[in-house]
Design an enzyme around this catalytic site. Structure first.
Site, PDB file in Angstrom:
ATOM      1  N   ASN A 208      34.821  47.248   1.053  1.00 41.73           N
ATOM      2  CA  ASN A 208      35.955  46.333   0.874  1.00 41.73           C
ATOM      3  C   ASN A 208      37.165  47.164   0.435  1.00 41.73           C
ATOM      4  O   ASN A 208      37.055  48.372   0.242  1.00 41.73           O
ATOM      5  CB  ASN A 208      35.608  45.211  -0.110  1.00 41.73           C
ATOM      6  CG  ASN A 208      35.240  45.743  -1.465  1.00 41.73           C
ATOM      7  OD1 ASN A 208      36.061  46.335  -2.152  1.00 41.73           O
ATOM      8  ND2 ASN A 208      33.979  45.563  -1.873  1.00 41.73           N
ATOM      9  N   ASP A 276      28.730  41.196  -1.711  1.00 42.98           N
ATOM     10  CA  ASP A 276      27.799  40.085  -1.901  1.00 42.98           C
ATOM     11  C   ASP A 276      26.505  40.300  -1.120  1.00 42.98           C
ATOM     12  O   ASP A 276      25.458  39.826  -1.520  1.00 42.98           O
ATOM     13  CB  ASP A 276      28.459  38.780  -1.433  1.00 42.98           C
ATOM     14  CG  ASP A 276      29.558  38.350  -2.395  1.00 42.98           C
ATOM     15  OD1 ASP A 276      29.383  38.569  -3.605  1.00 42.98           O
ATOM     16  OD2 ASP A 276      30.592  37.820  -1.941  1.00 42.98           O
ATOM     17  N   PRO A 303      22.189  41.579  -5.830  1.00 44.37           N
ATOM     18  CA  PRO A 303      22.050  40.979  -7.163  1.00 44.37           C
ATOM     19  C   PRO A 303      23.416  40.617  -7.736  1.00 44.37           C
ATOM     20  O   PRO A 303      24.406  41.294  -7.460  1.00 44.37           O
ATOM     21  CB  PRO A 303      21.398  42.090  -7.986  1.00 44.37           C
ATOM     22  CG  PRO A 303      21.624  43.341  -7.219  1.00 44.37           C
ATOM     23  CD  PRO A 303      21.747  42.968  -5.780  1.00 44.37           C
ATOM     24  N   ILE A 305      25.412  40.942 -10.620  1.00 44.45           N
ATOM     25  CA  ILE A 305      25.382  41.756 -11.847  1.00 44.45           C
ATOM     26  C   ILE A 305      26.075  41.021 -12.996  1.00 44.45           C
ATOM     27  O   ILE A 305      25.561  40.960 -14.118  1.00 44.45           O
ATOM     28  CB  ILE A 305      26.045  43.131 -11.592  1.00 44.45           C
ATOM     29  CG1 ILE A 305      25.307  43.856 -10.461  1.00 44.45           C
ATOM     30  CG2 ILE A 305      26.045  43.973 -12.854  1.00 44.45           C
ATOM     31  CD1 ILE A 305      25.982  45.134  -9.990  1.00 44.45           C
ATOM     32  N   PHE A 323      35.815  39.446 -13.147  1.00 45.53           N
ATOM     33  CA  PHE A 323      37.043  39.389 -12.354  1.00 45.53           C
ATOM     34  C   PHE A 323      36.815  38.455 -11.176  1.00 45.53           C
ATOM     35  O   PHE A 323      35.712  38.409 -10.634  1.00 45.53           O
ATOM     36  CB  PHE A 323      37.423  40.789 -11.838  1.00 45.53           C
ATOM     37  CG  PHE A 323      38.259  41.543 -12.827  1.00 45.53           C
ATOM     38  CD1 PHE A 323      37.710  41.969 -14.025  1.00 45.53           C
ATOM     39  CD2 PHE A 323      39.586  41.827 -12.574  1.00 45.53           C
ATOM     40  CE1 PHE A 323      38.472  42.648 -14.955  1.00 45.53           C
ATOM     41  CE2 PHE A 323      40.372  42.503 -13.481  1.00 45.53           C
ATOM     42  CZ  PHE A 323      39.808  42.911 -14.685  1.00 45.53           C
ATOM     43  N   LYS A 341      28.850  31.692 -13.685  1.00 46.55           N
ATOM     44  CA  LYS A 341      28.272  32.986 -14.106  1.00 46.55           C
ATOM     45  C   LYS A 341      27.886  32.974 -15.576  1.00 46.55           C
ATOM     46  O   LYS A 341      27.010  33.720 -15.988  1.00 46.55           O
ATOM     47  CB  LYS A 341      29.279  34.123 -13.896  1.00 46.55           C
ATOM     48  CG  LYS A 341      29.897  34.192 -12.521  1.00 46.55           C
ATOM     49  CD  LYS A 341      28.977  34.835 -11.538  1.00 46.55           C
ATOM     50  CE  LYS A 341      29.637  34.899 -10.173  1.00 46.55           C
ATOM     51  NZ  LYS A 341      28.820  35.459  -9.140  1.00 46.55           N
TER      52      LYS A 341
END
Ligand code: FMN
Length: 397
Positions: A208, A276, A303, A305, A323, A341
């Site tokens: 990315n 992802d 995963p 994280i 973020f 999350k």
């Protein structure tokens, strides 16, 4: 500046001992007094005369020295300094420290001291990665010892990897941060940064556009406030900051492993743009064009994280900052992400191409916490980093 500060510098028996001569010079240039201690093995790498002449101080070498003991006993010597710095910290010295051995002057001073201790490890990559050294490292961190480096790089032994002692100026920066009473002194903070690369075959990968600039600036700002920073970075465009422990990874799975190895920490800032998905079974040979049609890639989810650290039931960092890079409905998506999350804060930003933020020098963020959404004006990434570091220091008080 280190004017009026007193450093007890223990030089161990490794090739990197030559860099400690420059370290002495750099410390003195900044006004510090350096009292040198050279181990028996250290003498094989640098001469007592060079060390003593550069330090402009008497050099200490032996535990059982009648003259030294009468003038300044080893207990007193261990306590004269504001900071004890071990550079290079060899595998042997680290093992002695972790085990509480006191069978020479250096190890006895390290056991007897009541002042903060910083080590700059230096050794062959295999020695560094050995389970025993990693166990000792974890013990030393647990004992509150600040660790600077090691860096990745070419080694005198011809191998490449982590184990190279930090450069003198990096050690100086860490010493300044440690001694200048920063609000994050004694705090260990993990920062992830950069993109991840997920291999398709040996020459192709999915990536990315993250440059790593914001994560790097945050790590640097935290270190400047005195934090002991572990910086886990994917293949970023910008070099890692100095004065932090750098762990380089490529894939999301490696990043997860590095994050787990860095725990426990007081705070975690997850600025990396982690892929992802990964290709389920990356080919070990380069994929070729074929008349049978296009290759089919199968994906697996990587995963999460941020989520796994946020939802730790034991040893969770006191503060977890995620973020959210969004291209639409930034606040709405980021607010939902924070709840999903379980992190404490989300730093949200709009990374649509028109903003020029991804890969650019500026950022316009919204800090989302229990207190709601707080818009920060557009500013340089360094400025965002400083402001965020100050907020983290406030939260960890
Ligand atoms: C040429 C040479 C280079 C060495 N370099 C290192 C090194 O960089 N790091 C390390 O941990 N040990 C290194 N060693 C091994 C140490 O010198 C040895 O473990 C010694 O006992 C360490 O003593 P100390 O506890 O006084 O540092 C080296 C040995 C030799 C012969």
């Amino acid at each position: 500046m280190l004017a009026g500060k007193h450093i007890l510098l223990i030089i161990g028996g490794g090739i990197a001992a030559f860099k400690s001569l420059d370290l002495i010079r750099r410390l003195r240039e900044r006004g510090a007094t350096v009292t040198p201690v050279l181990t028996r093995a250290g003498e094989e790498f640098v001469t007592p005369l060079s060390v003593s002449a550069l330090a402009g101080q008497r050099l200490y070498r032996d535990l059982f020295d009648l003259g030294d003991e009468a003038e300044m006993g080893h207990i007193q010597l261990s306590r004269v300094a504001d900071l004890v710095v071990v550079a290079p910290a060899t595998a042997d010295l680290m093992a002695k420290m972790a085990g509480g051995l006191a069978n020479d002057l250096a190890s006895t001073l390290l056991l007897a001291t009541d002042t903060p201790v910083m080590i700059a490890p230096a050794m062959n990559v295999r020695m560094w990665e050995h389970a025993a050294t990693q166990r000792n490292l974890a013990t030393l961190r647990g004992d509150g010892i600040t660790v600077v480096g090691p860096n990745d790089g070419d080694m005198a032994c011809g191998e490449f990897g982590p184990g190279r002692m930090s450069e003198p100026l990096e050690i100086v920066a860490a010493i300044e941060a440690r001694l200048n009473d920063g609000p994050l002194n004694g705090r260990r903070i993990l920062v992830t940064s950069g993109p991840t690369h997920e291999p398709i075959d040996p020459v192709r990968y999915i990536a990315n556009r993250s440059s790593g600039a914001q994560g790097t600036a945050i790590a640097s700002a935290l270190a400047a406030l005195g934090a002991d920073v572990v910086f886990v970075t994917g293949p970023a465009d910008v070099p890692p900051p100095s004065g932090v422990q750098v762990v380089r990874v490529e894939t999301a799975l490696q990043m997860q492993e590095a994050v787990n190895a860095a725990l426990p920490v007081d705070a975690g800032v997850f600025a990396a743009a982690v892929a992802d998905w990964r290709v389920t079974s990356a080919s070990d040979r380069k994929l070729k064009k074929s008349k049978d049609g296009l290759p089919m890639l199968e994906f697996a989810e990587n995963p999460d994280i941020l989520k796994s650290v946020s939802q730790m039931t034991q040893g969770r960092p006191k503060l977890v900052v995620g973020f959210a890079a969004e291209t639409n409905d930034v606040i709405e998506n980021a607010t939902a992400k924070r709840l999903r999350k379980g992190c404490d804060w989300i730093v949200a930003n709009d990374v649509s191409p028109a903003t020029g933020i991804m890969g650019g020098g500026e950022n316009a963020v919204t800090l989302i916490s229990d207190d709601g959404a707080e818009d920060w004006p557009r500013m340089g990434k360094d400025q965002v980093a400083k402001q965020l570091a100050a907020r983290i220091a406030e939260a960890l008080k």
